[in-house]
Design a protein around this motif. Structure first.
Motif, PDB file in Angstrom:
ATOM      1  N   CYS A   1       0.769  -1.405  -0.166  1.00 12.75           N
ATOM      2  CA  CYS A   1       0.199   0.062   0.053  1.00 12.75           C
ATOM      3  C   CYS A   1       0.965   1.150   0.199  1.00 12.75           C
ATOM      4  O   CYS A   1       1.898   1.160   0.651  1.00 12.75           O
ATOM      5  N   ASP A   2       0.262   2.366  -0.701  1.00  6.08           N
ATOM      6  CA  ASP A   2       0.916   3.485  -0.593  1.00  6.08           C
ATOM      7  C   ASP A   2       1.135   4.041   0.695  1.00  6.08           C
ATOM      8  O   ASP A   2       0.091   3.603   1.347  1.00  6.08           O
ATOM      9  N   LYS A   3       1.862   4.979   0.990  1.00  7.20           N
ATOM     10  CA  LYS A   3       2.040   5.665   2.603  1.00  7.20           C
ATOM     11  C   LYS A   3       0.511   6.223   2.882  1.00  7.20           C
ATOM     12  O   LYS A   3       0.251   6.498   4.055  1.00  7.20           O
ATOM     13  N   ASN A   4       0.069   7.015   1.938  1.00 11.02           N
ATOM     14  CA  ASN A   4      -1.138   7.306   2.250  1.00 11.02           C
ATOM     15  C   ASN A   4      -2.606   6.654   1.695  1.00 11.02           C
ATOM     16  O   ASN A   4      -3.670   7.006   1.510  1.00 11.02           O
ATOM     17  N   ALA A   5      -2.397   5.257   2.067  1.00  2.00           N
ATOM     18  CA  ALA A   5      -3.516   4.522   1.785  1.00  2.00           C
ATOM     19  C   ALA A   5      -3.418   3.435   3.003  1.00  2.00           C
ATOM     20  O   ALA A   5      -2.555   3.182   3.888  1.00  2.00           O
ATOM     21  N   THR A   6      -4.603   2.648   3.071  1.00  2.00           N
ATOM     22  CA  THR A   6      -4.861   1.795   4.344  1.00  2.00           C
ATOM     23  C   THR A   6      -5.087   0.439   3.483  1.00  2.00           C
ATOM     24  O   THR A   6      -5.783   0.293   2.609  1.00  2.00           O
ATOM     25  N   CYS A   7      -4.594  -0.410   4.126  1.00  2.00           N
ATOM     26  CA  CYS A   7      -5.178  -1.907   3.862  1.00  2.00           C
ATOM     27  C   CYS A   7      -6.377  -2.308   4.517  1.00  2.00           C
ATOM     28  O   CYS A   7      -6.495  -2.329   5.858  1.00  2.00           O
ATOM     29  N   LEU A   8      -7.204  -2.575   3.797  1.00  2.00           N
ATOM     30  CA  LEU A   8      -8.500  -3.216   4.315  1.00  2.00           C
ATOM     31  C   LEU A   8      -8.606  -4.486   4.936  1.00  2.00           C
ATOM     32  O   LEU A   8      -7.903  -5.409   4.304  1.00  2.00           O
ATOM     33  N   PRO A   9      -9.646  -4.689   5.610  1.00  2.00           N
ATOM     34  CA  PRO A   9      -9.673  -6.225   6.145  1.00  2.00           C
ATOM     35  C   PRO A   9      -9.850  -7.027   4.815  1.00  2.00           C
ATOM     36  O   PRO A   9      -9.702  -8.271   4.868  1.00  2.00           O
ATOM     37  N   ALA A  10     -10.614  -6.499   3.784  1.00  2.00           N
ATOM     38  CA  ALA A  10     -10.976  -7.525   2.622  1.00  2.00           C
ATOM     39  C   ALA A  10      -9.485  -7.779   1.863  1.00  2.00           C
ATOM     40  O   ALA A  10      -9.601  -8.578   1.034  1.00  2.00           O
ATOM     41  N   GLY A  11      -8.469  -7.342   2.154  1.00  2.00           N
ATOM     42  CA  GLY A  11      -7.255  -7.528   1.709  1.00  2.00           C
ATOM     43  C   GLY A  11      -6.762  -6.900   0.553  1.00  2.00           C
ATOM     44  O   GLY A  11      -5.623  -6.988  -0.303  1.00  2.00           O
ATOM     45  N   TYR A  12      -7.091  -5.613   0.259  1.00  2.00           N
ATOM     46  CA  TYR A  12      -6.723  -4.810  -0.686  1.00  2.00           C
ATOM     47  C   TYR A  12      -6.544  -3.438  -0.139  1.00  2.00           C
ATOM     48  O   TYR A  12      -7.137  -2.929   0.966  1.00  2.00           O
ATOM     49  N   CYS A  13      -5.655  -2.581  -0.771  1.00  2.00           N
ATOM     50  CA  CYS A  13      -5.467  -0.907  -0.494  1.00  2.00           C
ATOM     51  C   CYS A  13      -6.464  -0.303  -0.751  1.00  2.00           C
ATOM     52  O   CYS A  13      -7.038  -0.062  -2.213  1.00  2.00           O
ATOM     53  N   GLN A  14      -6.759   0.981  -0.178  1.00  2.00           N
ATOM     54  CA  GLN A  14      -7.511   2.023  -0.386  1.00  2.00           C
ATOM     55  C   GLN A  14      -6.953   3.223   0.031  1.00  2.00           C
ATOM     56  O   GLN A  14      -6.432   3.383   1.094  1.00  2.00           O
ATOM     57  N   CYS A  15      -6.987   4.434  -0.924  1.00  2.00           N
ATOM     58  CA  CYS A  15      -6.406   5.539  -0.492  1.00  2.00           C
ATOM     59  C   CYS A  15      -7.004   6.339   0.456  1.00  2.00           C
ATOM     60  O   CYS A  15      -8.250   6.175   0.698  1.00  2.00           O
ATOM     61  N   ASN A  16      -6.373   6.961   1.170  1.00  2.00           N
ATOM     62  CA  ASN A  16      -7.057   7.551   2.332  1.00  2.00           C
ATOM     63  C   ASN A  16      -7.628   8.905   1.990  1.00  2.00           C
ATOM     64  O   ASN A  16      -7.805   9.453   0.929  1.00  2.00           O
ATOM     65  N   LEU A  17      -8.687   9.427   2.919  1.00  2.00           N
ATOM     66  CA  LEU A  17      -9.516  10.377   2.548  1.00  2.00           C
ATOM     67  C   LEU A  17      -8.508  11.863   2.188  1.00  2.00           C
ATOM     68  O   LEU A  17      -7.450  12.060   2.847  1.00  2.00           O
ATOM     69  N   GLY A  18      -8.954  12.503   1.151  1.00  2.00           N
ATOM     70  CA  GLY A  18      -7.976  13.595   0.595  1.00  2.00           C
ATOM     71  C   GLY A  18      -7.041  13.220  -0.480  1.00  2.00           C
ATOM     72  O   GLY A  18      -6.295  13.714  -1.067  1.00  2.00           O
ATOM     73  N   TYR A  19      -7.088  11.601  -0.876  1.00  2.00           N
ATOM     74  CA  TYR A  19      -6.116  11.147  -1.761  1.00  2.00           C
ATOM     75  C   TYR A  19      -7.060  10.204  -2.940  1.00  2.00           C
ATOM     76  O   TYR A  19      -7.867   9.752  -2.492  1.00  2.00           O
ATOM     77  N   TYR A  20      -6.378  10.144  -3.912  1.00  2.00           N
ATOM     78  CA  TYR A  20      -7.154   9.150  -4.875  1.00  2.00           C
ATOM     79  C   TYR A  20      -5.925   8.569  -5.456  1.00  2.00           C
ATOM     80  O   TYR A  20      -4.831   8.809  -5.938  1.00  2.00           O
ATOM     81  N   GLY A  21      -6.420   7.222  -6.064  1.00  2.00           N
ATOM     82  CA  GLY A  21      -5.471   6.348  -7.030  1.00  2.00           C
ATOM     83  C   GLY A  21      -5.956   5.066  -6.610  1.00  2.00           C
ATOM     84  O   GLY A  21      -7.212   4.604  -6.193  1.00  2.00           O
ATOM     85  N   ASP A  22      -5.151   3.965  -6.984  1.00  2.00           N
ATOM     86  CA  ASP A  22      -5.698   2.584  -6.885  1.00  2.00           C
ATOM     87  C   ASP A  22      -5.272   1.716  -5.563  1.00  2.00           C
ATOM     88  O   ASP A  22      -5.250   0.534  -5.323  1.00  2.00           O
ATOM     89  N   GLY A  23      -4.594   2.732  -4.787  1.00  2.00           N
ATOM     90  CA  GLY A  23      -4.268   2.229  -3.306  1.00  2.00           C
ATOM     91  C   GLY A  23      -2.899   1.905  -3.163  1.00  2.00           C
ATOM     92  O   GLY A  23      -2.272   2.037  -1.964  1.00  2.00           O
TER      93      GLY A  23
END
Length: 347
Positions: A85-107
């Protein structure tokens, strides 16, 4: 709608911030407490009031630096992502990365909402993004992807290559859709036009144009000034201002409601009647429903007798290879010397 407030004293100079949720109840608060993880650092429940105070990390890096087991699933067990995951992303329990609020992209790559400044930045987010000079825009749709050279709204995407209109921000509508200045509208049957307004969104073919949004009504549908209406199997849709001008009837008569009779049927003012052997007339009455050419006219409803039959005032009778007559009586049904009592010709 619970009463949610931000504790403003918890922001400045801290790595976390707090939200206070009033009146959610003990049970709900305990569920939130048990499922904390990821960006949630702590959940404090007040049993007396049913209020909850939730402490969030400002970013996941702070969470990990403090040694929190993160991210976690609902039971508190640690989970991991299949990708970095990018430093501005969170690893979700589903097992994939999601960008944090205020950021966009593929995680795996996240850019601040106002951080991209080139086509390369957009391409780092996704191969389908183009650069319009101010922001990344999506150049893909149902027809594929067409990235432009970038730098302006006009060059961000090459929407023509995927048969789609260009939106105001330079991104593409779906395939076969036009841009009406506010939204994408479908142009079938037809094709997208120059766009930018309701009038220029679509070029409609064999269909009326919906004047409320610029879309095409659909094959066989016309615009009656308020809505799209079905013209019938023999009808072609037009862009009209009333039911009377919404349809063009090809080989049929037009009914009182503006729709078309079946092919080879005329309108006698009350119903559609068969003009076999002839052509539909101007319609609206028994006299004008059909133009009967090689048969007599049934003057009771305006339909045509079968080819080679004349009208004796009551019924269609065979003229047996003789010319039909003017019709309307036994004497005028057929043109022949030897007649039967019903006006038909002796065979």
């Amino acid at each position: 709608g619970n009463n949610i407030t931000l504790d403003t004293n918890s922001i400045a100079g801290n790595t976390t911030f707090k939200l206070k949720m009033a009146g959610i109840g003990k049970d709900v608060c305990e569920q939130m407490k048990n499922s904390k993880g990821g960006m949630v650092r702590e959940v404090v429940c007040d049993e007396a009031t049913g209020n909850a105070t939730i402490t969030y990390y400002k970013n996941l890096a702070t969470n990990e630096a403090e040694g929190e087991k993160s991210p976690t699933d609902g039971s508190g067990a640690e989970v991991s992502c299949n990708e970095t995951c990018d430093k501005n992303a969170t690893c979700l329990p589903a097992g994939y990365c999601q960008c944090n609020l205020g950021y966009y992209g593929d995680g795996t790559t996240c850019i601040s909402d106002n951080g991209a400044d080139s086509l390369e930045d957009c391409q780092a987010l996704s191969e389908s993004y183009g650069w319009n000079g101010e922001q990344c825009v999506n150049c893909s749709n149902s027809g594929g992807t067409a990235i432009g050279s970038g730098g302006s709204v006009e060059t961000a995407c090459d929407c023509d290559n995927i048969y789609a209109a260009t939106k105001t921000d330079g991104s593409c509508c779906d395939m076969e859709a036009g841009w009406n200045g506010t939204k994408c509208v479908y142009c079938l049957p037809g094709y997208y036009s120059s766009g930018g307004s309701v009038e220029t969104a679509c070029n409609c073919m064999s269909s009326g144009k919906n004047k409320s949004d610029g879309s095409c009504c659909g094959s066989g549908y016309g615009w009656d000034g308020a809505k799209c209406m079905y013209c019938g199997d023999d009808g072609q849709g037009l862009t009209g201002d009333s039911p009377e001008t919404a349809c063009q009837c090809n080989m049929s008569g037009k009914k009182s409601d503006g729709t078309c009779c079946e092919s080879e049927y005329g309108w006698n003012g009350t119903k559609c009647v068969h003009c076999q052997g002839g052509l539909p007339g101007s319609g609206g009455s028994v006299e004008t429903a059909c133009n009967c050419m090689s048969s007599g006219t049934n003057k009771s409803d305006g339909s045509c007798c079968e080819v080679g039959y004349g009208w004796n005032g009551t019924q269609c009778v065979p003229c047996n290879a003789n010319p039909i007559g003017q019709g309307g009586s036994v004497e005028t049904a057929c043109q022949c010397e030897n007649k039967n009592s019903d006006g038909s010709c002796v065979s």
